[in-house]
Design a protein around this motif. Sequence first.
Motif, PDB file in Angstrom:
ATOM      1  N   TYR A 182      -7.841  62.424   1.628  1.00  0.00           N
ATOM      2  CA  TYR A 182      -8.623  63.662   1.705  1.00  0.00           C
ATOM      3  C   TYR A 182      -7.764  64.862   2.086  1.00  0.00           C
ATOM      4  O   TYR A 182      -8.134  66.001   1.815  1.00  0.00           O
TER       5      TYR A 182
ATOM      6  N   GLU B 239     -15.063  68.286   0.037  1.00  0.00           N
ATOM      7  CA  GLU B 239     -15.125  66.823   0.177  1.00  0.00           C
ATOM      8  C   GLU B 239     -14.453  66.389   1.476  1.00  0.00           C
ATOM      9  O   GLU B 239     -14.955  65.527   2.198  1.00  0.00           O
ATOM     10  N   MET B 240     -13.327  67.003   1.797  1.00  0.00           N
ATOM     11  CA  MET B 240     -12.614  66.652   3.039  1.00  0.00           C
ATOM     12  C   MET B 240     -13.472  67.013   4.260  1.00  0.00           C
ATOM     13  O   MET B 240     -13.605  66.217   5.197  1.00  0.00           O
TER      14      MET B 240
ATOM     15  N   GLU C 185     -16.639  64.688   4.547  1.00  0.00           N
ATOM     16  CA  GLU C 185     -16.292  63.345   5.022  1.00  0.00           C
ATOM     17  C   GLU C 185     -15.948  63.389   6.522  1.00  0.00           C
ATOM     18  O   GLU C 185     -16.327  62.500   7.289  1.00  0.00           O
TER      19      GLU C 185
END
Length: 321
Positions: A269, A276-277, A280
């Motif tokens: 990530y 997205e990083m 998460e």
Amino acid sequence: MRQAGRYLPEYRATRSEAGSFLDLCYNPDLACEVTLQPLRRYDFDAAILFSDILVIPQALGQHLAFKQGEGPQLEAIRDASGLGILNVDHIHDTLGPVYETVAKLSASIPSHTSLIGFAGAPWTVATYMVEGKGSKDFANIRRFAYGDPDGFSRLIEILVEATTQYLLKQVEAGAECIQLFETWGGVLSENGFERWVIEPTKKIVANLKAVHPDLPVIGFPRGAGLHLIDFKQKTGVDAVGLDSGVPLKWVAKKLQPLGPVQGNLDPMYLITGGDEMIDETRRILDVLRDGPFIFNLGHGITPETSPENVGKLVDFIRNYR
Ligand SMILES: Cc1c2[nH]c(c1CCC(=O)O)Cc1[nH]c(c(CCC(=O)O)c1C)Cc1[nH]c(c(CCC(=O)O)c1C)Cc1[nH]c(c(C)c1CCC(=O)O)C2
């Protein structure tokens, strides 16, 4: 986890100044410098000593080289007849510069930063000693361990002794916490895990705590899956590092009540970045926030990592409520 490394241009510059990767590990001024580099950028809560888990086989007398692009190369010990080259009596002659690095770090990191010393756990170090390099199937070491358990346990005993001595010296030099990296524990059978991961780790933890009862020890048994509970309960480690594959709701329910956990963002990530990083990372924090928790990656940082994404990750975590 590994936080120094090739993703930082300043690391690449210091490494070429040192000559090779191993020259860097044994150069206290430069090893101290590369430990400090990520702290200067990101002010992490902890610094991890810059060295490698494979300095132990080298100190025991096994030839080691890091070839560019190929990773570590050792003269493989395939059975008990090869153990004769190993000698625990003189390891500090080789490892002295590492203790010097720890002492320098202890004097130079900010007072709010913890200093983590480390070693590979015996099974993981043995995988490199027996395979002679990184492996995909670990066939040679499993053949040795399952086929000649008494001979193999002599290798593990040598590693328990050397690792204990090595870590005690790191603590004397100023390490405030110890992490044991068991990167390849997940390849073993159930009985193998008990005998070659849990038992040796338990011995090292007991040896360290006999001298320093309050020393925090983190175990990172990567790929251990359902063994994590046993690992935590039987080895006596204070905290457990989680790889990226461990289901976090299970951790919150079963493992975190037993003690602090650390993890587990997939380092990939940090390459992909973006929402997205952040999503998460938020998921990890949301699930583990109610128990004792240290945010970390699920494995070491990779050379392709974007330094900018590391900065964004740290900002997000610092501002998370
Ligand atoms: C299995 C293992 C090793 N080393 C380590 C492990 C266990 C953790 C894990 O699974 O990642 C642990 C390690 N290795 C390194 C650290 C220092 C910590 C830090 O400063 O962040 C730590 C804690 C430096 C390193 N160790 C290594 C590098 C890259 C070397 C370089 O500069 O080219 C660093 C920064 C090399 C190394 N060292 C090792 C391999 C297989 C390799 C080659 C892989 C690669 O090239 O990326 C053995």
